[in-house]
Every structure is written in C-alpha cells, then in structure tokens.
Design an enzyme around this catalytic site. Structure first.
Site, PDB file in Angstrom:
ATOM      1  N   LEU A 135     -61.724  -7.253  50.664  1.00 33.36           N
ATOM      2  CA  LEU A 135     -60.068  -8.733  49.583  1.00 33.36           C
ATOM      3  C   LEU A 135     -60.703 -10.111  49.105  1.00 33.36           C
ATOM      4  CD1 LEU A 135     -57.152  -9.991  50.811  1.00 33.36           C
ATOM      5  CD2 LEU A 135     -58.225 -10.591  53.063  1.00 33.36           C
ATOM      6  N   PRO A 182     -64.251 -14.591  44.763  1.00 33.80           N
ATOM      7  CA  PRO A 182     -65.189 -15.628  44.066  1.00 33.80           C
ATOM      8  C   PRO A 182     -64.001 -17.220  43.672  1.00 33.80           C
ATOM      9  CG  PRO A 182     -65.995 -13.776  42.632  1.00 33.80           C
ATOM     10  CD  PRO A 182     -64.777 -13.786  43.548  1.00 33.80           C
ATOM     11  N   ARG A 188     -90.521 -21.238  81.821  1.00 36.11           N
ATOM     12  CA  ARG A 188     -90.745 -22.397  80.704  1.00 36.11           C
ATOM     13  C   ARG A 188     -91.405 -23.894  81.910  1.00 36.11           C
ATOM     14  NH1 ARG A 188     -94.449 -24.844  77.196  1.00 36.11           N
ATOM     15  NH2 ARG A 188     -93.306 -26.571  75.905  1.00 36.11           N
ATOM     16  N   GLN A 195     -81.666 -26.699  71.266  1.00 34.77           N
ATOM     17  CA  GLN A 195     -82.514 -27.381  71.656  1.00 34.77           C
ATOM     18  C   GLN A 195     -83.299 -26.980  72.852  1.00 34.77           C
ATOM     19  OE1 GLN A 195     -81.965 -30.054  70.495  1.00 34.77           O
ATOM     20  NE2 GLN A 195     -83.082 -31.205  71.472  1.00 34.77           N
ATOM     21  N   HIS A 242     -84.682 -24.617  74.241  1.00 33.92           N
ATOM     22  CA  HIS A 242     -86.385 -23.900  73.755  1.00 33.92           C
ATOM     23  C   HIS A 242     -87.025 -24.816  73.084  1.00 33.92           C
ATOM     24  CE1 HIS A 242     -84.272 -19.782  75.197  1.00 33.92           C
ATOM     25  NE2 HIS A 242     -84.917 -19.292  74.488  1.00 33.92           N
ATOM     26  N   GLU A 263     -63.072 -14.554  58.798  1.00 30.50           N
ATOM     27  CA  GLU A 263     -61.998 -14.091  58.525  1.00 30.50           C
ATOM     28  C   GLU A 263     -60.550 -14.844  59.307  1.00 30.50           C
ATOM     29  OE1 GLU A 263     -61.920  -9.238  60.291  1.00 30.50           O
ATOM     30  OE2 GLU A 263     -63.016 -10.151  59.547  1.00 30.50           O
ATOM     31  N   SER A 295     -61.843 -21.769  60.426  1.00 27.82           N
ATOM     32  CA  SER A 295     -61.318 -22.321  61.922  1.00 27.82           C
ATOM     33  C   SER A 295     -60.208 -23.727  60.813  1.00 27.82           C
ATOM     34  CB  SER A 295     -61.687 -23.519  62.048  1.00 27.82           C
ATOM     35  OG  SER A 295     -63.184 -22.941  62.874  1.00 27.82           O
ATOM     36  N   GLU A 296     -60.248 -23.799  59.970  1.00 29.81           N
ATOM     37  CA  GLU A 296     -59.053 -25.178  59.247  1.00 29.81           C
ATOM     38  C   GLU A 296     -57.530 -23.912  59.162  1.00 29.81           C
ATOM     39  OE1 GLU A 296     -62.649 -27.308  58.650  1.00 29.81           O
ATOM     40  OE2 GLU A 296     -61.943 -25.113  57.924  1.00 29.81           O
TER      41      GLU A 296
END
Length: 386
Positions: free
Chosen positions: A125, A128, A273, A341, A343, A368, A371-372
């Site tokens: 689909l 460029p 940790r 963060q 880790h 897919e 977000s816009e």
C-alpha cells in the site's frame, strides 16, 4: 460488556504465552541483534496454526476469530514485537484481503498455504510520496486487452514480510483508471513473488523490529493475469480501508502486549535490583510508576477487546478500532520509556528486553495509520466534518 475470555480463548492464550517464553524469548535477542529473520520460530508458529487463527477450516484455517488473533499477538508482543508483527502482517495484511475479497479460486489457491505458514503474504500500500495519503497512490496498472494481463509500474515502501524466503505474494494497490472528474480508481492486484519485473530491495536498516522483514518494492512492467484482480476493479481504496480498520485492532493488541511486557520486566527487575541496601521495588516512586504502567496496559486491553468483540459480532467498529489503536500505541511508548527509566543504565543495554521494547514502541504510533490519522477518524465518527 464482558471481556473475560472463554475457556477456548484462555487455552489459546496460555499456549501462546508458553511458546513465547519457552521458544521465542531464549532465541530472539540474537536474531534481533544480527537483523535476521527468525525462520525457525515462524515455522513453529505455522505448525501451531497461528497464521490460520481467524480463517475458516475449509481453507486450512483454525476456525477462530479476530479476538483469537489479538490474544496471540498480545502474548507474543509481551516477549518480542518482531515476531508479533510478522504474524500480524501475515494474517491481517497478507491473508485477510484474499479472505475478505478474493474469488473462490483465489481463496483455494492461496489461503491454505498462508494459513499453514508455508508462505507469507504482504500488503503493498504505502508509497514513498504518499504515506498517510493512501488515496494519492501513483503505482499504475493497465489491462493489456491483447494478452489479458495487468501491467504494473510503480514503487511501494515499508512493506512487511515482502522479501523473505517464504514470501509468496504481495497484494498491490494501483491506479487502474480515472473517474469522469479525474479522480483515481484504485484496485488491488495479487502479484506472486518471483514475477518478472517485480524487484525486492535489500532490507531496511531500522531502529526497531529488527528481526522482522521490511523492504521497498518496485514494479517495472510487471505482468500478471487479469484474474489476479482482487475484488472489484476500482474498489481497492474501500477494500484497504476495511483491512486497515481491522488491522488497527491487531496493532492495538500488539501494542498492549508490548506495554504489558514492560510491566513484566519492570516488576522482575524491581524485585531483584538492590540499591541503598534494599530492592528498588520498595521505593514508592518505583511502585507508583509500575502501577501507572499496569493501569495503562489494562485499559488498552479493554479497548482492543471491545473493538474486536464488535467486529466479531458484525457491529460497527471503526471508531472503537481507532480509539484502541491510538490509546494502546501511545501508552506502549509511555510504558517503554518508564521501563527503561526503571532499569537505569541497564535499560540502555540491548541484552535487556526493555531495550528492544523501547526501540520497537515508536513505530506503533506510525504504522497502520498515524496517531494524527486516528484522531481525524475519531473526530469524523463523532460527526465533526472538516
């Protein structure tokens, strides 16, 4: 609406969870580091029937539904997104167009091999110069009346599963005519791998999804039979909009899996940790961060399952799919950032899964439908024309 899993769906979830932890997790890091496609893992997924989950048994499928596909994608993505996107693209973009719009002959020719994982399909689909503007397709296909063949010319980019050793076909969108007022008529055409004039470029060097296959494709006077037209001529645009609506549910499930995987890894790390003489998980700042991560993943799961349930029951789902894709992709980025963060310096080391998750998360806000685009679709479904 009750989104608790049926016994059958729960059994599938546990099976894929076990496969992800026992088979994928120990091996995928090396594939990822060397940018290699995990053929052995993909073959095992085929033997498990994962590529046939939402397809009828008469075509070699498992007779399941889109919810089953989402469950499998979420469990795989909790461990690795490269493997998950290989399944997602192979099913929702590779095989689903044939299932939704193909002739009986096309279904019987292609679906059994796609459902078994013997071959992978791809969806050509994106181009460029027209990413989100898919209606601006420049690839063309003209029907040679003398030979009864489509002649295809153009370029596609960012196409998943398009250049593996087991890729069997690419469904290509192309302009096949014009309306009276000059608007393009876009159609979908099946192009088998190896067709003369069909060139597959070397794999992209990507930030993430490094164990998946993504390539640029070019078509130079590629000829395929007229019977390779998928669905009605000029209906390709409507077809891929439907495919993308469904695919957003699958991507949402994948994003939810990545977000939950970040929770899993952060919990394990916070318990082991030690800093200043105690596990870092005893610090409220870490506890609150992980609590927020769990909240996001849980909400994203409800969103994609709601959209999948609507699809399965034949109800409108466009808005719900866009909501799920938008929310889950953005919280996947949030959770990946927070897991890194937690880790600390180790989160920046590729030997830790959260490093892969951090690199894999960003593309979920782009592929897919960005977000816009999701916000645009939601606004339209709410009646806000523009």
């Amino acid at each position: 609406m009750d989104h608790r899993l049926t016994p059958e769906h729960e059994e599938l979830r546990r099976t894929v969870e076990e496969f992800a932890h026992d088979v994928v997790a120990p091996k995928i890091g090396e594939f990822y580091e060397h940018h290699e496609f995990p053929y052995e893992i993909v073959r095992e997924m085929g033997r498990m029937g994962l590529f046939g989950l939402p397809f009828p048994e008469e075509y070699g499928g498992m007779g399941g539904d889109y919810l089953a596909l989402g469950i499998a994608l979420e469990e795989l993505a909790r461990v690795d997104s490269s493997v998950a996107i290989t399944l997602e693209a192979g099913v929702s973009l590779g095989a689903m167009p044939v299932h939704r719009f193909g002739t009986e002959e096309q279904k019987r020719t292609w679906l059994p091999r796609l459902c078994s994982g013997e071959i992978l399909g791809a969806f050509g689909l994106t181009e460029p110069e027209c990413g989100s503007d898919a209606g601006g397709t420049r690839t063309t296909a003209r029907l040679d009346e003398a030979t009864g063949e489509w002649v295809i010319n153009g370029t596609k980019c960012f196409i998943t599963n398009s250049g593996t050793e087991i890729t069997g076909l690419v469904t290509v969108t192309a302009v096949t005519g014009r309306t009276e007022d000059g608007k393009p008529l876009i159609s979908s055409i099946i192009v088998p791998s190896g067709t003369p004039g069909f060139t597959v470029a070397p794999p992209y060097s990507k930030v993430g999804w490094n164990a998946s296959d993504t390539r640029e494709l070019s078509f130079s006077d590629v000829r395929v039979p007229a019977a390779n037209l998928l669905g009605e001529q000029g209906r390709g645009y409507a077809q891929f909009l439907r495919i993308l609506d469904e695919g957003r549910i699958a991507i949402s499930a994948l994003a939810t899996g990545l977000a939950q995987g970040c929770v899993d890894e952060s919990l394990a790390y916070a318990r082991t940790r030690r800093a200043f003489g105690r596990p870092i998980g005893t610090n409220q700042a870490i506890q609150f961060k992980i609590a927020d991560m769990e909240m996001r993943a849980h909400t994203a799961r409800l969103a994609w399952r709601d959209a999948a349930s609507r699809l399965v029951h034949g109800e409108p789902f466009k808005k719900e799919a866009a909501l799920a894709k938008l929310y889950s992709s953005e919280i996947a980025v949030d959770n990946a950032r927070d897991a890194t963060q937690i880790h600390g310096g180790y989160g920046f080391m590729n030997e830790y899964p959260v490093a892969r998750m951090w690199r894999d998360a960003k593309i979920l806000e782009i592929g897919e439908g960005t977000s816009e685009v999701q916000r645009m679709l939601i606004a339209r479904e709410l009646g806000l024309a523009g």
